[in-house]
Design an enzyme around this catalytic site. Structure first.
Site, short mmCIF file in Angstrom:
data_model
loop_
_atom_site.label_atom_id
_atom_site.label_comp_id
_atom_site.label_asym_id
_atom_site.label_seq_id
_atom_site.Cartn_x
_atom_site.Cartn_y
_atom_site.Cartn_z
N ILE A 1 1.20 -0.94 0.16
CA ILE A 1 0.25 0.19 -0.17
C ILE A 1 1.05 1.38 0.34
O ILE A 1 2.25 1.07 0.45
CB ILE A 1 -0.42 -0.14 0.87
N CYS A 2 0.55 2.24 -0.74
CA CYS A 2 0.89 4.18 -0.09
C CYS A 2 2.16 3.51 -1.42
O CYS A 2 2.61 3.10 -2.09
CB CYS A 2 1.38 4.12 0.50
N ALA A 3 3.48 4.11 -0.80
CA ALA A 3 5.00 4.05 -0.79
C ALA A 3 5.42 2.92 -1.37
O ALA A 3 6.25 2.77 -1.75
CB ALA A 3 5.29 4.95 -0.83
N ALA A 4 4.98 1.79 -0.72
CA ALA A 4 5.14 0.38 -0.95
C ALA A 4 5.30 -0.88 -2.20
O ALA A 4 5.92 -1.51 -1.93
CB ALA A 4 5.03 -0.41 0.93
N SER B 1 -2.58 -0.76 -2.75
CA SER B 1 -3.37 0.24 -2.79
C SER B 1 -2.73 1.63 -2.68
O SER B 1 -1.18 1.82 -3.04
CB SER B 1 -4.42 -0.50 -1.81
#
Ligand SMILES: [Cu+]
Lengths: 200, 200
Positions: free
Chosen positions: B115-118, B164
């Site tokens: 999710i996000c920057a991952a 996400s």
């Protein structure tokens, strides 16, 4: 110009918030409000009701409080925040120290905020009777004799009391506390990058 | 009948998930997915990338991992989950151990979720190239050369990869992982009491 710039980025009068963390608190509700407020540069103190030890939350997440509640019990904060969770809310209801802190902050007209089952702790400590509140639907029956209960709002403010419903409303709960402590512009700047659901 | 009842409430084959927690992880994203999955009776292991010590997240929330990642590195989980956060994602990208774990789980066709920057850590470890992914908009530019990038979905699954966008999509992210590990019925039973935004 330099000093203006510094004071704008490090406001001398940062707003402060106390989050009271008890064993059995709902971890998502707890962390959402801390995260949102800190994104808005509110100085949040996470205080362990039972001391400084790690706190096991309702779904097993273990949070380390910043301080023991006892150690900040005489401080005044711009907001006092009670996360929900069945076990956590019970401990908030049963703590005389939580009652003292809530009454002091009521008297000083600071914000008091509760989410999910924690609205029952406001009732237990006789805070804000007669005002409009909401809560998790599972504890509605315990609240309708004391408050004007709202079913159709996800987060509601009446006088200095802000209440909300559950994990899915926790970001909105944090944002309403934030806009009351700061401004609508700060709220927008924090909400933007968080990728809220449209309309949230 | 009794044994059926017991096996229904304590499924012998509980699904398992590994959440890799690095310093600087986004705390709300981390806790939301753990919370949602545990509500759905998934056995979640929160593993500290840097060991068993408390982990300071991106907004100062301190989480205690259940185990050190090193100690579960040879175990197979039904899902491996990478929370976002700028600092946390950087550590996930730079960890050879994370790369090993992701590649093993890819080979075994387990779920991999970021999710996000991952999502940038998937790219760094060469996971799922060419698939549809999303991420926080702030790292989109780093991903469009490697993936079919989706701007208009809050959470997306392509093959065994779920991605996400940010804290505001973290519950939906958890719910999509949950429905893939269990069923749509379990998803609904978990989502109901969480008070999601209508349409979420
Ligand atoms: Cu709750």
């Amino acid at each position: 110009f330099l000093s203006f710039f510094l004071s704008a980025t490090h406001p001398a009068m940062a707003k402060t918030a106390l989050v009271i963390l008890a064993t059995g608190a709902e971890e998502l509700e707890t962390v959402a409000v801390i995260d949102v407020l800190r994104r808005g540069e509110v100085e949040v103190t996470v205080a362990g009701l039972e001391g400084r030890d790690p706190v096991k939350c309702s779904r097993g997440v273990v949070l380390l409080p910043d301080v023991a509640l006892q150690d900040v019990a005489t401080k005044l904060f711009h907001a006092v925040i009670l996360p929900g969770g069945g076990g956590g809310s019970k401990r908030l209801r049963e703590s005389a120290l939580v009652g003292d802190i809530l009454r002091t902050h009521m008297k000083e007209d600071m914000l008091i905020a509760a989410i999910c089952a924690a609205t029952t702790a406001l009732k237990a400590h006789q805070i804000g009777q007669g005002l409009q509140v909401t809560s998790h639907p599972s504890v509605k029956q315990e609240l309708t004799d004391t408050y004007k209960y709202s079913d159709d709002t996800r987060v509601i403010k009446d006088a200095n009391i802000i209440t909300s419903r559950g994990p899915g409303t926790a970001i909105e709960f944090g944002l309403l506390i934030l806009s009351n402590l700061t401004s609508g512009e700060v709220r927008s700047s924090v909400a933007g990058p968080m990728m809220l659901f449209p309309g949230q």
